[in-house]
Motif scaffolding. Sequence first.
Motif, PDB file in Angstrom:
ATOM      1  N   HIS A   1       0.855  -1.187   0.000  1.00  0.00           N
ATOM      2  CA  HIS A   1       0.000   0.000   0.000  1.00  0.00           C
ATOM      3  C   HIS A   1       0.895   1.243   0.000  1.00  0.00           C
ATOM      4  CE1 HIS A   1      -3.531   2.172   2.254  1.00  0.00           C
ATOM      5  NE2 HIS A   1      -2.878   3.002   1.471  1.00  0.00           N
ATOM      6  N   SER A   2       0.912   1.953  -1.101  1.00  0.00           N
ATOM      7  CA  SER A   2       1.765   3.139  -1.284  1.00  0.00           C
ATOM      8  C   SER A   2       3.243   2.803  -1.088  1.00  0.00           C
ATOM      9  CB  SER A   2       1.348   4.262  -0.320  1.00  0.00           C
ATOM     10  OG  SER A   2      -0.011   4.593  -0.472  1.00  0.00           O
ATOM     11  N   PRO A   3       3.768   1.847  -1.862  1.00  0.00           N
ATOM     12  CA  PRO A   3       5.162   1.430  -1.688  1.00  0.00           C
ATOM     13  C   PRO A   3       6.144   2.438  -2.280  1.00  0.00           C
ATOM     14  CG  PRO A   3       4.214   0.300  -3.555  1.00  0.00           C
ATOM     15  CD  PRO A   3       3.094   1.103  -2.942  1.00  0.00           C
ATOM     16  N   LEU A   4       7.391   2.360  -1.821  1.00  0.00           N
ATOM     17  CA  LEU A   4       8.451   3.188  -2.370  1.00  0.00           C
ATOM     18  C   LEU A   4       9.514   2.313  -3.008  1.00  0.00           C
ATOM     19  CD1 LEU A   4      10.920   4.129   0.428  1.00  0.00           C
ATOM     20  CD2 LEU A   4       8.691   3.255   1.063  1.00  0.00           C
ATOM     21  N   MET A   5      10.131   2.813  -4.059  1.00  0.00           N
ATOM     22  CA  MET A   5      11.196   2.074  -4.736  1.00  0.00           C
ATOM     23  C   MET A   5      12.452   2.018  -3.883  1.00  0.00           C
ATOM     24  SD  MET A   5      10.982   3.135  -8.759  1.00  0.00           S
ATOM     25  CE  MET A   5      10.583   4.882  -8.611  1.00  0.00           C
ATOM     26  N   SER A   6      12.872   3.182  -3.355  1.00  0.00           N
ATOM     27  CA  SER A   6      14.029   3.272  -2.465  1.00  0.00           C
ATOM     28  C   SER A   6      14.027   4.659  -1.843  1.00  0.00           C
ATOM     29  CB  SER A   6      15.346   3.036  -3.216  1.00  0.00           C
ATOM     30  OG  SER A   6      15.666   4.150  -4.037  1.00  0.00           O
ATOM     31  N   GLY A   7      14.846   4.835  -0.813  1.00  0.00           N
ATOM     32  CA  GLY A   7      14.891   6.122  -0.134  1.00  0.00           C
ATOM     33  C   GLY A   7      15.379   7.245  -1.023  1.00  0.00           C
ATOM     34  N   MET A   8      16.443   6.998  -1.772  1.00  0.00           N
ATOM     35  CA  MET A   8      16.985   8.034  -2.651  1.00  0.00           C
ATOM     36  C   MET A   8      15.986   8.434  -3.731  1.00  0.00           C
ATOM     37  SD  MET A   8      19.989   8.993  -1.643  1.00  0.00           S
ATOM     38  CE  MET A   8      20.662   9.786  -3.098  1.00  0.00           C
ATOM     39  N   ARG A   9      15.223   7.483  -4.212  1.00  0.00           N
ATOM     40  CA  ARG A   9      14.265   7.794  -5.270  1.00  0.00           C
ATOM     41  C   ARG A   9      13.096   8.630  -4.751  1.00  0.00           C
ATOM     42  NH1 ARG A   9      16.406   2.744  -6.597  1.00  0.00           N
ATOM     43  NH2 ARG A   9      16.803   2.328  -8.817  1.00  0.00           N
ATOM     44  N   VAL A  10      12.834   8.554  -3.439  1.00  0.00           N
ATOM     45  CA  VAL A  10      11.807   9.426  -2.854  1.00  0.00           C
ATOM     46  C   VAL A  10      12.366  10.833  -2.685  1.00  0.00           C
ATOM     47  CG1 VAL A  10      10.384   9.881  -0.816  1.00  0.00           C
ATOM     48  CG2 VAL A  10      10.612   7.549  -1.673  1.00  0.00           C
ATOM     49  N   ALA A  11      13.582  10.922  -2.134  1.00  0.00           N
ATOM     50  CA  ALA A  11      14.189  12.227  -1.877  1.00  0.00           C
ATOM     51  C   ALA A  11      14.584  12.936  -3.169  1.00  0.00           C
ATOM     52  CB  ALA A  11      15.408  12.057  -0.978  1.00  0.00           C
ATOM     53  N   PHE A  12      15.057  12.155  -4.139  1.00  0.00           N
ATOM     54  CA  PHE A  12      15.529  12.709  -5.408  1.00  0.00           C
ATOM     55  C   PHE A  12      14.870  11.940  -6.552  1.00  0.00           C
ATOM     56  CE2 PHE A  12      19.002  12.777  -2.252  1.00  0.00           C
ATOM     57  CZ  PHE A  12      18.978  14.144  -1.966  1.00  0.00           C
ATOM     58  N   PRO A  13      13.705  12.398  -7.003  1.00  0.00           N
ATOM     59  CA  PRO A  13      12.883  11.640  -7.954  1.00  0.00           C
ATOM     60  C   PRO A  13      13.565  11.283  -9.267  1.00  0.00           C
ATOM     61  CG  PRO A  13      11.613  13.417  -6.955  1.00  0.00           C
ATOM     62  CD  PRO A  13      13.035  13.621  -6.532  1.00  0.00           C
ATOM     63  N   LYS A  14      14.613  11.986  -9.645  1.00  0.00           N
ATOM     64  CA  LYS A  14      15.275  11.693 -10.918  1.00  0.00           C
ATOM     65  C   LYS A  14      16.301  10.563 -10.808  1.00  0.00           C
ATOM     66  CE  LYS A  14      14.606  16.304 -12.902  1.00  0.00           C
ATOM     67  NZ  LYS A  14      15.271  17.490 -13.528  1.00  0.00           N
ATOM     68  N   THR A  15      16.460  10.002  -9.605  1.00  0.00           N
ATOM     69  CA  THR A  15      17.400   8.900  -9.409  1.00  0.00           C
ATOM     70  C   THR A  15      16.961   7.694 -10.233  1.00  0.00           C
ATOM     71  OG1 THR A  15      17.882   9.655  -7.165  1.00  0.00           O
ATOM     72  CG2 THR A  15      18.484   7.384  -7.714  1.00  0.00           C
ATOM     73  N   LYS A  16      17.855   7.158 -11.047  1.00  0.00           N
ATOM     74  CA  LYS A  16      17.510   6.060 -11.948  1.00  0.00           C
ATOM     75  C   LYS A  16      18.124   4.717 -11.555  1.00  0.00           C
ATOM     76  CE  LYS A  16      15.189   8.781 -14.649  1.00  0.00           C
ATOM     77  NZ  LYS A  16      13.704   8.705 -14.651  1.00  0.00           N
ATOM     78  N   ARG A  17      19.059   4.726 -10.608  1.00  0.00           N
ATOM     79  CA  ARG A  17      19.715   3.485 -10.227  1.00  0.00           C
ATOM     80  C   ARG A  17      19.799   3.418  -8.700  1.00  0.00           C
ATOM     81  NH1 ARG A  17      26.185   3.700 -10.612  1.00  0.00           N
ATOM     82  NH2 ARG A  17      25.797   2.236  -8.903  1.00  0.00           N
ATOM     83  N   THR A  18      20.100   2.238  -8.189  1.00  0.00           N
ATOM     84  CA  THR A  18      20.257   2.070  -6.755  1.00  0.00           C
ATOM     85  C   THR A  18      21.722   2.211  -6.396  1.00  0.00           C
ATOM     86  OG1 THR A  18      18.369   0.551  -6.678  1.00  0.00           O
ATOM     87  CG2 THR A  18      19.856   0.550  -4.788  1.00  0.00           C
ATOM     88  N   TRP A  19      22.057   3.263  -5.658  1.00  0.00           N
ATOM     89  CA  TRP A  19      23.425   3.496  -5.237  1.00  0.00           C
ATOM     90  C   TRP A  19      23.759   2.608  -4.047  1.00  0.00           C
ATOM     91  CZ3 TRP A  19      26.471   6.674  -8.171  1.00  0.00           C
ATOM     92  CH2 TRP A  19      25.800   7.489  -9.094  1.00  0.00           C
ATOM     93  N   CYS A  20      25.063   2.387  -3.830  1.00  0.00           N
ATOM     94  CA  CYS A  20      25.487   1.503  -2.742  1.00  0.00           C
ATOM     95  C   CYS A  20      25.102   2.048  -1.378  1.00  0.00           C
ATOM     96  CB  CYS A  20      26.992   1.263  -2.804  1.00  0.00           C
ATOM     97  SG  CYS A  20      27.992   2.765  -2.615  1.00  0.00           S
ATOM     98  N   PHE A  21      24.890   3.375  -1.282  1.00  0.00           N
ATOM     99  CA  PHE A  21      24.522   3.987  -0.009  1.00  0.00           C
ATOM    100  C   PHE A  21      23.029   4.283   0.090  1.00  0.00           C
ATOM    101  CE2 PHE A  21      26.278   7.120  -2.961  1.00  0.00           C
ATOM    102  CZ  PHE A  21      25.224   8.006  -3.112  1.00  0.00           C
ATOM    103  N   ASP A  22      22.252   3.775  -0.854  1.00  0.00           N
ATOM    104  CA  ASP A  22      20.807   3.989  -0.818  1.00  0.00           C
ATOM    105  C   ASP A  22      20.188   3.165   0.315  1.00  0.00           C
ATOM    106  OD1 ASP A  22      18.286   4.837  -1.459  1.00  0.00           O
ATOM    107  OD2 ASP A  22      18.349   4.169  -3.548  1.00  0.00           O
ATOM    108  N   ALA A  23      19.068   3.649   0.828  1.00  0.00           N
ATOM    109  CA  ALA A  23      18.336   2.935   1.871  1.00  0.00           C
ATOM    110  C   ALA A  23      17.016   2.422   1.305  1.00  0.00           C
ATOM    111  CB  ALA A  23      18.069   3.864   3.059  1.00  0.00           C
TER     112      ALA A  23
END
Length: 286
Positions: A190-212
């Motif tokens: 219900h209202s899931p998120l892809m990753s923390g960085m993608r919420v904070a920075f919507p243009k993020t296209k990949r999962t960084w090693c420091f992403d949450a």
Amino acid sequence: MNGLSLKELCYTFCCPPCPSRIASKLAFLPPEPTYSFQTDESGSTFSLNISEKTEWQTSDTGKEMEGFITLTSRGNQIACLYVKCCSNPRFIILFSHGNAVDLGQMSSFYYDLGSRINCNILSYDYSGYGISTGKPSEKNLYADIEAAWHSLRTRYGFTPEKIVLYGQSIGTVPTVDLASRYEVGGVILHSPLMSGMRVAFPKTKRTWCFDAFPSIDKVSKVTSPVLVIHGTEDEVIDFSHGLAIYERCPRAVEPLWVEGAGHNDVVFYTEYLKRLKQFLSFEAAN
């Protein structure tokens, strides 16, 4: 979720911190506890006492709620609440709630929801939420749901096919993690998120090693039926997150895109309950 300041943004990219630091900046907002547990005669279970300041009161449903404390693998004591909504439940739902709430605030909703969909519900407070000990962190989230999962298996004797995992908002993070490691009766995101960085920075296209919270990379490992629910006007976690999660699920069923709904009002739309009932009756494993 809160955005990062310019200073924190520079620090993130110039000297990336560990995922737990990003997680704490983006997500965790534990409220002041709105409840307490009162020990019964056995000393192993508790009754729920709701604070007068709690917005949603449970009236006379408290007698149908059994509280207990369980220990996580990281040494935290987390509060769990088993809500007995019906005598012959179709499933038991392991519910991971959203941010800025605790079991006291959610208890009335749990009882009402479970009664309407003929399911009992077990929920828990994350480390640092409610009366659970410890501090909120990404690693603690995963340990918290694991402890609640094992309580369902050992304390109540539920088999995996009778358990449906339900995660809402930040609660989808531990839900996806658990579902990627265990096959269950069904999963509701219900209202899931892809990753923390993608919420904070919507243009993020990949999962960084420091992403949450990298749910987008874990959801492809979920082998259970998955129902994704998202409001098209979600102002906290953009609708694009729900769409991307849905597209990555190997066994995704028809999603529920609630036209015009935001982050916190999806449950007030009539199609919400209708879709849940359909999923539990026909698409989740029986």
